[in-house]
Enzyme design. Structure first.
Site, PDB file in Angstrom:
ATOM      1  N   GLU A 112     -10.068   8.834  13.262  1.00 26.18           N
ATOM      2  CA  GLU A 112     -10.391   9.876  12.501  1.00 26.18           C
ATOM      3  C   GLU A 112     -11.802   9.823  11.801  1.00 26.18           C
ATOM      4  O   GLU A 112     -12.297   9.321  11.038  1.00 26.18           O
ATOM      5  CB  GLU A 112      -9.437   9.958  11.142  1.00 26.18           C
ATOM      6  CG  GLU A 112      -8.091  10.128  11.578  1.00 26.18           C
ATOM      7  CD  GLU A 112      -7.182  10.933  10.352  1.00 26.18           C
ATOM      8  OE1 GLU A 112      -6.808  11.945  10.546  1.00 26.18           O
ATOM      9  OE2 GLU A 112      -7.126  10.200   9.286  1.00 26.18           O
ATOM     10  N   ASN A 147       0.311  14.952   7.778  1.00 23.57           N
ATOM     11  CA  ASN A 147      -0.062  13.994   6.485  1.00 23.57           C
ATOM     12  C   ASN A 147      -0.197  15.157   5.457  1.00 23.57           C
ATOM     13  O   ASN A 147      -1.372  15.722   5.241  1.00 23.57           O
ATOM     14  CB  ASN A 147      -1.424  13.184   6.815  1.00 23.57           C
ATOM     15  CG  ASN A 147      -1.889  12.768   5.715  1.00 23.57           C
ATOM     16  OD1 ASN A 147      -1.290  12.484   4.571  1.00 23.57           O
ATOM     17  ND2 ASN A 147      -3.103  11.951   5.537  1.00 23.57           N
ATOM     18  N   GLU A 151      -9.138   8.091   2.867  1.00 31.09           N
ATOM     19  CA  GLU A 151      -9.250   8.577   1.350  1.00 31.09           C
ATOM     20  C   GLU A 151      -8.812   7.394   0.518  1.00 31.09           C
ATOM     21  O   GLU A 151      -9.787   6.915  -0.333  1.00 31.09           O
ATOM     22  CB  GLU A 151      -8.171   9.974   1.286  1.00 31.09           C
ATOM     23  CG  GLU A 151      -9.069  10.895   1.621  1.00 31.09           C
ATOM     24  CD  GLU A 151      -7.985  12.161   2.211  1.00 31.09           C
ATOM     25  OE1 GLU A 151      -6.735  12.146   1.940  1.00 31.09           O
ATOM     26  OE2 GLU A 151      -8.506  12.995   2.835  1.00 31.09           O
ATOM     27  N   GLY A 171     -10.975  17.576   6.737  1.00 30.62           N
ATOM     28  CA  GLY A 171     -10.866  18.450   5.911  1.00 30.62           C
ATOM     29  C   GLY A 171     -12.101  19.305   5.647  1.00 30.62           C
ATOM     30  O   GLY A 171     -12.506  20.227   4.791  1.00 30.62           O
ATOM     31  N   SER A 194      -9.615  17.912  11.256  1.00 32.50           N
ATOM     32  CA  SER A 194      -9.611  19.420  11.368  1.00 32.50           C
ATOM     33  C   SER A 194      -8.782  19.924  12.673  1.00 32.50           C
ATOM     34  O   SER A 194      -9.453  20.788  13.336  1.00 32.50           O
ATOM     35  CB  SER A 194     -11.073  19.790  11.156  1.00 32.50           C
ATOM     36  OG  SER A 194     -11.515  19.575  10.174  1.00 32.50           O
ATOM     37  N   LYS A 244      -0.773  14.589   2.293  1.00 31.76           N
ATOM     38  CA  LYS A 244      -1.626  13.974   1.100  1.00 31.76           C
ATOM     39  C   LYS A 244      -0.787  14.373  -0.207  1.00 31.76           C
ATOM     40  O   LYS A 244       0.491  14.251  -0.192  1.00 31.76           O
ATOM     41  CB  LYS A 244      -2.811  14.666   1.328  1.00 31.76           C
ATOM     42  CG  LYS A 244      -3.504  14.428   2.806  1.00 31.76           C
ATOM     43  CD  LYS A 244      -4.876  14.779   2.833  1.00 31.76           C
ATOM     44  CE  LYS A 244      -5.392  14.527   4.305  1.00 31.76           C
ATOM     45  NZ  LYS A 244      -6.873  14.736   4.636  1.00 31.76           N
ATOM     46  N   HIS A 291      -6.185   4.833   5.831  1.00 31.04           N
ATOM     47  CA  HIS A 291      -6.571   6.267   5.814  1.00 31.04           C
ATOM     48  C   HIS A 291      -7.911   6.373   5.049  1.00 31.04           C
ATOM     49  O   HIS A 291      -8.148   5.569   3.963  1.00 31.04           O
ATOM     50  CB  HIS A 291      -5.767   7.350   5.147  1.00 31.04           C
ATOM     51  CG  HIS A 291      -6.171   8.753   5.361  1.00 31.04           C
ATOM     52  ND1 HIS A 291      -7.268   9.331   4.397  1.00 31.04           N
ATOM     53  CD2 HIS A 291      -5.784   9.632   6.165  1.00 31.04           C
ATOM     54  CE1 HIS A 291      -7.094  10.612   4.907  1.00 31.04           C
ATOM     55  NE2 HIS A 291      -6.375  10.715   5.925  1.00 31.04           N
TER      56      HIS A 291
HETATM   57  P1  PGA Z   1      -7.490  17.464   8.104  1.00 30.92           P
HETATM   58  O1  PGA Z   1      -7.011  15.899   7.646  1.00 30.92           O
HETATM   59  O2  PGA Z   1      -6.566  17.750   9.228  1.00 30.92           O
HETATM   60  O3  PGA Z   1      -6.994  18.366   6.846  1.00 30.92           O
HETATM   61  O4  PGA Z   1      -8.942  17.480   8.492  1.00 30.92           O
HETATM   62  C1  PGA Z   1      -6.760  14.957   8.590  1.00 30.92           C
HETATM   63  C2  PGA Z   1      -6.337  13.593   7.605  1.00 30.92           C
HETATM   64  O5  PGA Z   1      -7.033  13.412   6.662  1.00 30.92           O
HETATM   65  O6  PGA Z   1      -5.599  12.859   8.198  1.00 30.92           O
END
Ligand code: PGA
Length: 242
Positions: A165, A9, A98, A171, A204, A11, A96
């Protein structure tokens, strides 16, 4: 047999020029990758057509990062399923954390997006997961179960990916213990009631923890943010060892 889905992803990263450079570096690194797994990249909408072109003839598939539920209409800033399938997009991430956080996406909206994706032959990757505070209060399972029940209502589990997740792991570099992620994924499988459901872990995921995560019985792939932005690191994840 559940075929794992390894998805990057991106983003809000990568211009078309950067995406093109990335793919040229990435494809040679995955040309020996066994065909026992799906490889997927979810770029920003603006890079979909560039990637569709660059990925022709490769096994890497395309995902969008969201999808609207209507075919067309007065929905400024939204993208319809048909606008995605035009570029051979196969998957759409929905729900997601976000957009849930920054744009107050509700489980009901997420459900409409997922159902519309399926109606247009797009496989929704429906993200669920608890916050730090919810986990500390012992509410993780209840929160995830609600997201699953409302978000997946009326969807076909065989044309679906669920991504577990935990928000506190996204992140942050704080990966959920593989055993705990596996326990939640197995609960999700029970709640959905389908042994064929593909369930990813996200949060992560890095080249140094991918092999352990992929060795878990109920984890059928990963959704990778930060570590998918660099071709070598995402290729190492794509080439996880069984
Ligand atoms: P990350 O993000 O691997 O940077 O933790 C995962 C995601 O948001 O799908």
């Amino acid at each position: 047999m559940r075929k794992p889905v390894i998805a990057g992803n991106w983003k809000m990263h990568m211009t078309c020029a950067q995406a093109k450079q990335y793919i040229q570096a990435f494809l040679p690194l995955v040309n020996q990758t066994p065909n026992d797994r799906h490889l997927v990249i979810a770029p920003p909408f603006t890079a979909l057509s560039t990637l569709a072109e660059e990925l022709k003839g490769s096994l890497v598939e395309l995902s969008s990062q969201n999808v609207h539920w209507e075919d067309d209409g007065a929905y400024t800033a939204e993208i319809s399923p048909m606008m995605l399938t035009e570029f051979q997009t196969k998957y759409s991430i929905v729900g997601h954390s976000e957009p849930r956080k920054y744009f107050s996406e509700s489980d009901e909206q997420i459900n409409r997006r997922a159902r519309s994706a399926q109606a247009h032959e797009l496989i929704p990757i429906v993200c669920v997961g608890e916050t730090d505070e919810q986990r500390e209060r012992g509410e993780a399972e209840r929160v995830i179960r609600r997201q699953i029940e409302q978000g997946l209502e009326g969807t076909d589990p065989e044309k679906l990916v669920v991504a577990y997740e935990p928000i506190w792991a996204i992140g942050t570099g704080k990966t959920c213990e593989a055993e705990e992620a596996n326990r939640i994924c197995s609960l999700i499988r029970q709640w959905v009631g389908s042994s064929d459901l593909i369930i990813q872990y996200g949060g992560s995921v890095k080249s140094n923890n991918i092999d352990e995560i992929m060795s878990m019985s109920d984890i059928d792939g990963v959704l990778v943010g930060g570590a998918s932005l660099e071709p070598n690191s995402f290729a190492r994840i794509a080439n996880y060892q069984n």
